[in-house]
Design an enzyme around this catalytic site. Structure first.
Site, PDB file in Angstrom:
ATOM      1  N   GLU A   2      96.852  46.065  66.513  1.00  0.00           N
ATOM      2  CA  GLU A   2      97.644  46.721  65.475  1.00  0.00           C
ATOM      3  C   GLU A   2      98.425  45.711  64.659  1.00  0.00           C
ATOM      4  OE1 GLU A   2     100.867  48.996  63.476  1.00  0.00           O
ATOM      5  OE2 GLU A   2     101.028  47.276  64.833  1.00  0.00           O
ATOM      6  N   ASP A  10      99.599  44.909  71.722  1.00  0.00           N
ATOM      7  CA  ASP A  10      99.722  43.583  71.119  1.00  0.00           C
ATOM      8  C   ASP A  10     101.067  43.461  70.411  1.00  0.00           C
ATOM      9  OD1 ASP A  10      98.645  45.459  69.181  1.00  0.00           O
ATOM     10  OD2 ASP A  10      98.334  43.750  67.843  1.00  0.00           O
ATOM     11  N   HIS A  61      99.919  50.492  70.676  1.00  0.00           N
ATOM     12  CA  HIS A  61      99.362  49.148  70.785  1.00  0.00           C
ATOM     13  C   HIS A  61     100.196  48.302  71.733  1.00  0.00           C
ATOM     14  CE1 HIS A  61     102.430  47.202  68.132  1.00  0.00           C
ATOM     15  NE2 HIS A  61     102.462  48.386  67.563  1.00  0.00           N
TER      16      HIS A  61
END
Length: 393
Positions: free
Chosen positions: A143, A77, A75
């Protein structure tokens, strides 16, 4: 990429400079798309939606064809940086000082993605036309958030398009102290719930005219807190239930509240499923409540079951690569919290291995650049072994 930095460090720095705080893409997926397309990957950027959750951008990149199909998952993020003034280096500056790369996501997990991207590109360059099989990236921007519009839906999206994965590594920061300490080969499950008790609001001086819900809730939560669910086993540590809030929402000293609620989270091993655990918790609360207490329990929908990966070839290939590059024999661990591996295990064998996690989510999150390069070397050595074994097989 800068000529003065290694590929892994340069990619990690550029990813950190993308302010991709959940659910914002922040330029991180766009950067990866440009990087991978330039090296021959086919890249898709599906956006998923769901009620009461933000839309999320994702990325799926693939190169090659046929089996085996190995996928790297992760991920881009990150959690919020907090007060930027508390950082010694800007959280999205990607600065390097004394051999340390600073920035939000350095270890969780832009550093892992950078190391894998560098490893994959180097591996493909060396293999050239001799490469057989499929290599993919499955990257989400959800995530650290609700995890509703990310990996779970991206896996289904890929499956609908005919992709069948044979193995996966998630680049989460799995090592407690030093690179090579641990491979995550499974995770405990997670189940959260809310227990509420209804009473009758009234004046604290006239309790006979009210019904205080707090003692009843205390009784229920004490009963839950006292449960010994199991002793653990050779694969997993014991199941634990933690009360995380006890709320009344009452600012006054002279008012008996009308309602009280508590929230809890359970991390459970493979002695339980979500269903059996819900039944056990409900049974304990029913017994503690008795016939007169007005109470209710609700369970969150984002629970996950435990899992254990038993793919010896995948684990052995990664373990040997780690030992060759670090001199350490990694522990096979199932500790810690949940990750997107809980979704991936439904599609293929999955393990997790990344950087040292001591600074994840902290102010001044950072990683030594030497660890980034060593992690890239581990991933590349693994890819060489994994795909060579498939050819020989």
């Amino acid at each position: 990429m800068s000529q003065s930095l290694s590929p892994a460090v340069s990619i990690a720095r550029d990813l950190i400079r993308c302010p991709s705080v959940t659910p914002e893409e922040g330029g991180a997926l766009a950067f990866l798309e440009t990087l991978l397309k330039a090296r021959g990957f086919t890249v898709d950027r599906p956006v998923f939606k769901d009620a009461d959750t933000p839309d999320v951008e994702n990325l799926f990149a693939t190169i090659g064809s046929g089996a085996p199909h190995f996928v790297f998952a992760g991920h881009t993020d990150v959690v919020p940086a907090g007060r930027e003034a508390d950082w010694s280096h800007g959280p999205f500056a990607g600065e390097i000082a004394d051999g340390i790369l600073f920035g939000r996501g350095a270890v969780d997990m832009k550093g892992g993605i950078a190391a894998f991207a560098a490893a994959a590109l180097s591996f493909l360059d060396k293999a050239g036309d001799a490469f057989t099989g499929t290599l993919s990236f499955l990257i989400t921007g959800d995530e650290e958030g609700p995890a509703v519009n990310g990996t779970d839906k991206l896996l289904a999206w890929a499956a609908e398009r005919g992709h069948r994965f044979d193995a996966c590594i998630v680049g989460e920061p799995t090592n407690p102290d030093a690179l090579g300490d641990a491979i995550k080969v499974g995770r405990r499950g997670s189940l959260s719930g809310v227990v509420s008790v209804e009473g009758v609001q009234g004046h604290a001086a006239y309790p006979h005219l009210a019904d205080n819900p707090i003692p009843g809730l205390m009784r229920l939560m004490t009963a839950l807190n006292d449960v010994v669910f199991d002793e653990g086993n050779e694969r997993f540590q014991p199941t634990n239930l933690e009360i995380v809030t006890f709320d009344v929402g009452n600012p006054a000293f002279n008012v008996i509240p009308a309602r009280a609620e508590a929230r809890f989270n359970v991390r459970f091993n493979d002695s339980w499923s979500q269903e059996t655990l819900r039944d056990r918790i409900t049974q304990v609360l029913t017994q503690a409540a008795g016939p007169d207490l007005k109470w209710n329990i609700s369970f969150r929908r984002d629970g996950s079951d435990s899992f254990l990966t038993r793919d010896e070839a995948l684990i052995a290939a990664l373990g040997k690569a780690i030992e060759a590059e670090t001199g350490r024999t990694p522990e096979l661990s199932t500790g810690g919290g949940t990750s997107d591996a809980r979704f991936i295990k439904n599609y293929c064998p999955v393990v997790e291995f990344g950087l040292v996690g001591q600074t994840m989510h902290k102010v001044d999150e950072c990683t030594p650049v030497a660890d980034l390069d060593r992690l890239a070397a581990i991933y590349e050595r693994f890819l060489e072994s994994y795909f060579a074994a498939s050819v020989q097989g």
